[in-house]
Design a protein around this motif. Sequence first.
Motif, mmCIF file in Angstrom:
data_model
loop_
_atom_site.group_PDB
_atom_site.id
_atom_site.type_symbol
_atom_site.label_atom_id
_atom_site.label_comp_id
_atom_site.label_asym_id
_atom_site.label_seq_id
_atom_site.Cartn_x
_atom_site.Cartn_y
_atom_site.Cartn_z
ATOM 1 N N LEU A 106 0.851 -1.196 0.000
ATOM 2 C CA LEU A 106 0.000 0.000 0.000
ATOM 3 C C LEU A 106 0.885 1.243 0.000
ATOM 4 O O LEU A 106 1.758 1.391 0.852
ATOM 5 N N ILE A 107 0.611 2.116 -0.957
ATOM 6 C CA ILE A 107 1.451 3.311 -1.146
ATOM 7 C C ILE A 107 0.540 4.532 -1.223
ATOM 8 O O ILE A 107 -0.585 4.439 -1.718
ATOM 9 N N GLY A 108 1.027 5.679 -0.776
ATOM 10 C CA GLY A 108 0.287 6.919 -1.024
ATOM 11 C C GLY A 108 0.039 7.776 0.192
ATOM 12 O O GLY A 108 0.866 7.847 1.104
ATOM 13 N N SER A 109 -1.127 8.439 0.192
ATOM 14 C CA SER A 109 -1.434 9.463 1.200
ATOM 15 C C SER A 109 -1.420 8.907 2.612
ATOM 16 O O SER A 109 -1.609 7.706 2.829
ATOM 17 N N ALA A 110 -1.269 9.825 3.543
ATOM 18 C CA ALA A 110 -1.227 9.471 4.969
ATOM 19 C C ALA A 110 -2.480 8.707 5.358
ATOM 20 O O ALA A 110 -3.575 8.977 4.846
ATOM 21 N N ASN A 111 -2.303 7.756 6.267
ATOM 22 C CA ASN A 111 -3.471 7.017 6.729
ATOM 23 C C ASN A 111 -3.312 6.605 8.190
ATOM 24 O O ASN A 111 -2.354 5.950 8.551
ATOM 25 N N ASP A 112 -4.279 7.021 9.006
ATOM 26 C CA ASP A 112 -4.288 6.578 10.403
ATOM 27 C C ASP A 112 -5.539 5.737 10.669
ATOM 28 O O ASP A 112 -5.882 5.455 11.804
ATOM 29 N N ASP A 113 -6.219 5.365 9.591
ATOM 30 C CA ASP A 113 -7.517 4.714 9.709
ATOM 31 C C ASP A 113 -7.357 3.204 9.477
ATOM 32 O O ASP A 113 -7.114 2.766 8.351
ATOM 33 N N ILE A 114 -7.511 2.422 10.534
ATOM 34 C CA ILE A 114 -7.299 0.976 10.424
ATOM 35 C C ILE A 114 -8.390 0.354 9.541
ATOM 36 O O ILE A 114 -8.148 -0.620 8.825
ATOM 37 N N ASP A 115 -9.591 0.926 9.595
ATOM 38 C CA ASP A 115 -10.688 0.372 8.781
ATOM 39 C C ASP A 115 -10.350 0.424 7.291
ATOM 40 O O ASP A 115 -10.812 -0.410 6.520
ATOM 41 N N PHE A 116 -9.580 1.407 6.910
ATOM 42 C CA PHE A 116 -9.184 1.510 5.502
ATOM 43 C C PHE A 116 -8.303 0.306 5.110
ATOM 44 O O PHE A 116 -8.467 -0.279 4.043
ATOM 45 N N ILE A 117 -7.399 -0.054 5.989
ATOM 46 C CA ILE A 117 -6.531 -1.206 5.704
ATOM 47 C C ILE A 117 -7.391 -2.478 5.672
ATOM 48 O O ILE A 117 -7.213 -3.346 4.816
ATOM 49 N N LYS A 118 -8.320 -2.554 6.627
ATOM 50 C CA LYS A 118 -9.198 -3.736 6.665
ATOM 51 C C LYS A 118 -10.009 -3.826 5.377
ATOM 52 O O LYS A 118 -10.228 -4.922 4.849
ATOM 53 N N ALA A 119 -10.464 -2.676 4.899
ATOM 54 C CA ALA A 119 -11.264 -2.662 3.663
ATOM 55 C C ALA A 119 -10.438 -3.189 2.494
ATOM 56 O O ALA A 119 -10.947 -3.884 1.613
ATOM 57 N N ILE A 120 -9.173 -2.884 2.490
ATOM 58 C CA ILE A 120 -8.317 -3.350 1.387
ATOM 59 C C ILE A 120 -8.020 -4.840 1.535
ATOM 60 O O ILE A 120 -8.054 -5.598 0.562
ATOM 61 N N GLU A 121 -7.782 -5.259 2.740
ATOM 62 C CA GLU A 121 -7.421 -6.681 2.939
ATOM 63 C C GLU A 121 -8.614 -7.611 2.736
ATOM 64 O O GLU A 121 -8.478 -8.668 2.123
ATOM 65 N N VAL A 159 0.352 -3.850 -6.172
ATOM 66 C CA VAL A 159 0.530 -2.613 -5.397
ATOM 67 C C VAL A 159 -0.726 -1.738 -5.502
ATOM 68 O O VAL A 159 -1.215 -1.491 -6.606
ATOM 69 N N VAL A 160 -1.238 -1.322 -4.351
ATOM 70 C CA VAL A 160 -2.376 -0.396 -4.348
ATOM 71 C C VAL A 160 -1.837 1.012 -4.103
ATOM 72 O O VAL A 160 -1.204 1.275 -3.079
ATOM 73 N N LEU A 161 -2.058 1.877 -5.087
ATOM 74 C CA LEU A 161 -1.598 3.266 -4.994
ATOM 75 C C LEU A 161 -2.815 4.127 -4.700
ATOM 76 O O LEU A 161 -3.691 4.274 -5.543
ATOM 77 N N GLN A 162 -2.870 4.681 -3.508
ATOM 78 C CA GLN A 162 -4.058 5.460 -3.157
ATOM 79 C C GLN A 162 -3.671 6.891 -2.823
ATOM 80 O O GLN A 162 -2.559 7.142 -2.352
ATOM 81 N N ASN A 163 -4.576 7.796 -3.104
ATOM 82 C CA ASN A 163 -4.382 9.154 -2.605
ATOM 83 C C ASN A 163 -5.717 9.765 -2.222
ATOM 84 O O ASN A 163 -6.748 9.465 -2.826
ATOM 85 N N ILE A 164 -5.657 10.564 -1.177
ATOM 86 C CA ILE A 164 -6.849 11.305 -0.775
ATOM 87 C C ILE A 164 -7.069 12.387 -1.827
ATOM 88 O O ILE A 164 -6.098 12.966 -2.334
ATOM 89 N N ARG A 165 -8.335 12.639 -2.173
ATOM 90 C CA ARG A 165 -8.601 13.659 -3.189
ATOM 91 C C ARG A 165 -7.958 14.994 -2.774
ATOM 92 O O ARG A 165 -8.054 15.387 -1.626
ATOM 93 N N ASP A 209 -2.144 16.138 -4.132
ATOM 94 C CA ASP A 209 -1.457 16.078 -5.428
ATOM 95 C C ASP A 209 -0.072 15.462 -5.315
ATOM 96 O O ASP A 209 0.431 14.876 -6.273
ATOM 97 N N LEU A 210 0.549 15.635 -4.168
ATOM 98 C CA LEU A 210 1.907 15.095 -4.017
ATOM 99 C C LEU A 210 1.895 13.581 -4.231
ATOM 100 O O LEU A 210 2.638 13.047 -5.044
ATOM 101 N N HIS A 211 1.028 12.914 -3.498
ATOM 102 C CA HIS A 211 0.961 11.457 -3.662
ATOM 103 C C HIS A 211 0.244 11.079 -4.955
ATOM 104 O O HIS A 211 0.612 10.103 -5.608
ATOM 105 N N GLY A 212 -0.765 11.854 -5.303
ATOM 106 C CA GLY A 212 -1.516 11.547 -6.534
ATOM 107 C C GLY A 212 -0.604 11.502 -7.744
ATOM 108 O O GLY A 212 -0.645 10.569 -8.550
ATOM 109 N N ALA A 213 0.255 12.520 -7.877
ATOM 110 C CA ALA A 213 1.139 12.592 -9.042
ATOM 111 C C ALA A 213 2.218 11.509 -8.961
ATOM 112 O O ALA A 213 2.542 10.863 -9.962
ATOM 113 N N GLU A 214 2.766 11.331 -7.764
ATOM 114 C CA GLU A 214 3.821 10.316 -7.653
ATOM 115 C C GLU A 214 3.248 8.916 -7.918
ATOM 116 O O GLU A 214 3.925 8.066 -8.499
ATOM 117 N N ASN A 215 1.995 8.705 -7.509
ATOM 118 C CA ASN A 215 1.370 7.414 -7.798
ATOM 119 C C ASN A 215 1.329 7.154 -9.306
ATOM 120 O O ASN A 215 1.472 6.014 -9.753
#
Lengths: 467, 385
Positions: free
Chosen positions: B236-251, B319-325, B328-334
């Motif tokens: 998992l790559i990209g924007s900051a994440n402190d939300d465990i549910d987001f990881i659970k949603a991906i797994e 690889v899951v490349l995610q960015n919060i809307r 742009d920093l992570h969005g473009a690098e993704n």
Amino acid sequence: MRNALKQYNFDWMLWRTYEAGSRLLAGTKQEYDIALRYIPYFRDPVKEVFKAKAGQLFLQMTATYLDNIVHAHQRGKKTCMTTFCFSPAILYALDIVPVTLELLTVMMTFLYKRGTGEFLDYCNEAGFTETSCSSQRGSMGALLADIGTPIDMVVTDSPGVCDTNANAFSFFAAYKDLPFFQLNMPPWLVEERVTEYQVQDYKALVAFLEEQSGKKLDIDRLRQILTELQKQDELINELEQFLCYRPLPLPVTTCLFIYAGRFMFAGMPIYTRLLELLVNEGRENVRLHQQGIYTSHEKSRGFFCYIDHYTHSLRLWQMLQELNIGYSGNILSHFWADSNPPVIQNNWKEAAYSIKTNTLEDMLTSIAQINSRMPMIKSIRGPYDSPYMWLQDTLALASMYKADFIVYNGTPGCRNTWGMVKLLAQDTEKAGFPTHIMYADAFDDRVQSWDATRDRFEEFLRVRRLI
Amino acid sequence: MFEEFYTVAQSINNEYIVKAKEQGVQCIGYTCSYFPEEILHSLGIIPYRVKGLNVSSLSVADAAFGPFICSHPKCLLQHFADGDYSFLDGIVVTPGCDSMRRIDECIRKTAVNLNLPVVPPFFFHYAVPHKITEYSVKWLVDELQRFIDSVTEHFSLSFSYEKLKESIAFYNRMRKRLEELNTLRMNYPARIAGADAVAVYVAGLSMPRDRFYSMVESLLSQYTGTNLEGRRRLMLIGSANDDIDFIKAIEGETAVVVADTLCYGPRLDVDYVDESDEPLHALALRYLNHSHCPRMYGGYKQRLAKVVEAIERAKVEGVVLQNIRFCDLHGAENGLIERDLEKMGIPCLRLEREYGPMADYERMRMRIDAFIERLEVRKFANISS
């Protein structure tokens, strides 16, 4: 991107168009009028620019700028992709041709009805985000698609000031695998530590440019450019005095000419000539008690606290004239020399730059200081309400120009200003300036049509009894 | 076994902070992984990485920020406005990105506009450069000294290099233990779910570190592992994440996140602080160098190399490349990473999402399921050939 669009290099097309436009006044009045019939899409911007006596030179200057880009490699020069808020003076000192994305974007949006839509979209195809600033994307799309003069290196000075700007240049360099240099700005301006950091950073930039261009910095040429810049500053100072008069003795496009010229040719004689023409027109109008907006009466006056609206046909400027609104400045037209009127009036010498040309060290310090006071670089690097930042600059300039209201216009990609503009507007309202926030994209009418933008602007003016 | 970590990670305040505050311990929040916790630790202050979890309205945040701003700092601001961070004695704002650094003005002005006591008594704008050079390291050393002077003056504390060295050593030990934890998921087969690992990391940023260290020690000594064999191994790559549910949603039930580069997580490399160097210089070097963040312009190639290294080490299948809307920093690098990894034959999925309550859970799940299917087909094709 449509194949048809790839048939000609976009910078070549722009050069030919501006070149032709700049020669329109070379013939008789009758020939000019007939020519306008044959350029239905271009005639409005052409007419608008020619309302100023410096208009023709402005077009010639733009054509020269494009000519330099198109023929750079043919003339044995390197090209450097850079940004509007980076002073190109150092590039001229090293005989490198600046390719400024925001300028190219505006050159296109002014002229072409379709704007830069397809180039904007191509950036997304290449992987760049659609939420990024359209001012870079507008022309970067063409360069990503290889329909422009190839770029040799990339330089930006917005890290620490504007992420979306810096990110565009860093993306392009990574995408094309090009040499990249960033000047990095601390979040405040006036401190010995900041000056020292910026000068060291600037010296590293010079080393990078020397390496990439294979040329050594010519001290005499740098001195000549800085001396020319001093002359240009003096002329801008006089123009700023004129822009404080009411009614406005200069055309509404004056401000645009000042900053666009500086972004293209800082320290170069062609820009000095443009400023001299503007100053002469101002002096003449002041002498004759004439106003410059060519309308019956200046009903009110606005100050744009960020940028203007650049889509097709200079419609912002047309609208201002139709509504008899004087427009004397925005944040882009200020370069903060120690002799600049707002600096003198407010005793802000410590936040201004001084040009010293005695030694190389003096010159590098001067040019680093000039660069760190470029529009946007100076004002939005730190919290907007800190000393010498956006709020202080906005209030000082709006007061100096005797503005009746303040307008914010930018792009949805401008994360930095959108993070604080509502708060800024609250403060400017408290200070007595009705403030309008435009939700349009200055470079892309697809976000909000010009008609909707104008309607909302006019509604603001009517509701606040400004017209 | 992970319950305690989840409890701390998924709430703003927690019993450890409450107890410490009752004993008169100070707590300072910070917004960015470039801030060295070691300094606060050496002063006996609890460092707290502010989170934006569980926000149910953005009424204040929308009024202060403009509409084109990432929802993560908006959620942080809302928490401040709602008084959820009233336990903080200070806040350190870093120009991590434009949206995040504007939280400086937004917190201060919200306090004035709404007449709310939302500004922590100690407020510090910590200026981190965007490049790594001799002079930018020097800048950061000076900035660390400025912070030390400011915080010790505000709280009437005395700073000691000896204590700082002890804290640096302590954090290095903690990193070592966290690296062991991370290895559990990077090894094949993974023995810990990505969500569990991230819960540990996030909890560690929200509580007294000494207590956290002993919890991790205890976890590592008792944990026997979970059987996750057969799941698709994702990075998992990209924007900051402190939300465990987001990881659970991906797994979900079919995948496991075996590596990530996320802020709040381990990032790619653990990087220790050099204990033989002068402490502030060592901290400046480590924090400028370690963070895998596109705010460090011009460093794409190095970041990509580290991603590739992690993919190889963790035997990542996709690889899951995610960015919060509006990130742009992570969005473009993704976009760049997607291009380069796909060229190398590593399947990528690019997601744009909103931070906060999983409003777009189903949409995201559908795309991830399709991606997992792609990985299944690919695996089957590889076996067949």
